[in-house]
Design an enzyme around this catalytic site. Structure first.
Site, mmCIF file in Angstrom:
data_model
loop_
_atom_site.group_PDB
_atom_site.id
_atom_site.type_symbol
_atom_site.label_atom_id
_atom_site.label_comp_id
_atom_site.label_asym_id
_atom_site.label_seq_id
_atom_site.Cartn_x
_atom_site.Cartn_y
_atom_site.Cartn_z
ATOM 1 N N HIS A 79 2.115 -1.479 -8.831
ATOM 2 C CA HIS A 79 1.260 -1.288 -7.650
ATOM 3 C C HIS A 79 1.909 -0.282 -6.695
ATOM 4 C CE1 HIS A 79 -1.267 -3.513 -4.348
ATOM 5 N NE2 HIS A 79 -1.449 -2.199 -4.320
ATOM 6 N N ILE A 99 -4.487 4.608 -0.597
ATOM 7 C CA ILE A 99 -5.059 4.474 -1.935
ATOM 8 C C ILE A 99 -4.061 3.720 -2.800
ATOM 9 C CG2 ILE A 99 -5.889 5.724 -3.955
ATOM 10 C CD1 ILE A 99 -6.773 7.957 -1.995
ATOM 11 N N HIS A 100 -4.569 2.711 -3.490
ATOM 12 C CA HIS A 100 -3.757 1.920 -4.401
ATOM 13 C C HIS A 100 -3.909 2.485 -5.812
ATOM 14 C CE1 HIS A 100 -3.427 -1.410 -1.445
ATOM 15 N NE2 HIS A 100 -4.641 -1.016 -1.095
ATOM 16 N N VAL A 101 -2.794 2.676 -6.488
ATOM 17 C CA VAL A 101 -2.781 2.999 -7.914
ATOM 18 C C VAL A 101 -2.112 1.810 -8.564
ATOM 19 C CG1 VAL A 101 -1.971 4.563 -9.717
ATOM 20 C CG2 VAL A 101 -2.595 5.484 -7.450
#
Length: 111
Positions: A42, A103-105
């Site tokens: 995450h 923004i989450h990757v």
């Protein structure tokens, strides 16, 4: 790391990235492993300039957002390459805990 404000990124992360596990940093963008990961892998990517959310981006923010998306793309590609899958997510409105575009990757199961 306890925090009770509404903009973790402007208040904590950007002023002192040494407190984080940084993946990428340049003059416009900071990316780091989430301090309270929801998924096994995450990463959070944020513009260093305060932009409230994806829906408030203006034409004046274009150069920052282009760089933000380039970094998100590179991190997502690396995540996909190393884990076999990746998802990219941003939250809005009541779903957005920190009122700063981020923004989450992520990849892998929920923790």
């Amino acid at each position: 790391m306890q925090y009770s404000g509404d903009d973790f990124y402007c208040d904590v992360a950007i002023p002192d990235p040494s407190r984080l596990d940084v993946v990428h940093e340049d003059e416009l963008v900071l990316a780091f492993h989430h301090t309270r990961p929801y998924w096994t892998h995450h990463i959070v990517v944020v513009p260093k300039q305060h932009i409230a959310s994806f829906t408030t981006v203006s034409s004046a923010d274009e150069h920052v957002v282009r760089r933000l998306f380039a970094v998100v793309q590179a991190i997502a590609a690396e995540t996909e390459r190393t884990t076999g899958a990746a998802a990219v997510l941003t939250n809005l409105g009541e779903y957005q805990d920190s009122k700063h575009l981020h923004i989450h990757v992520h990849s892998g199961p929920e923790r």
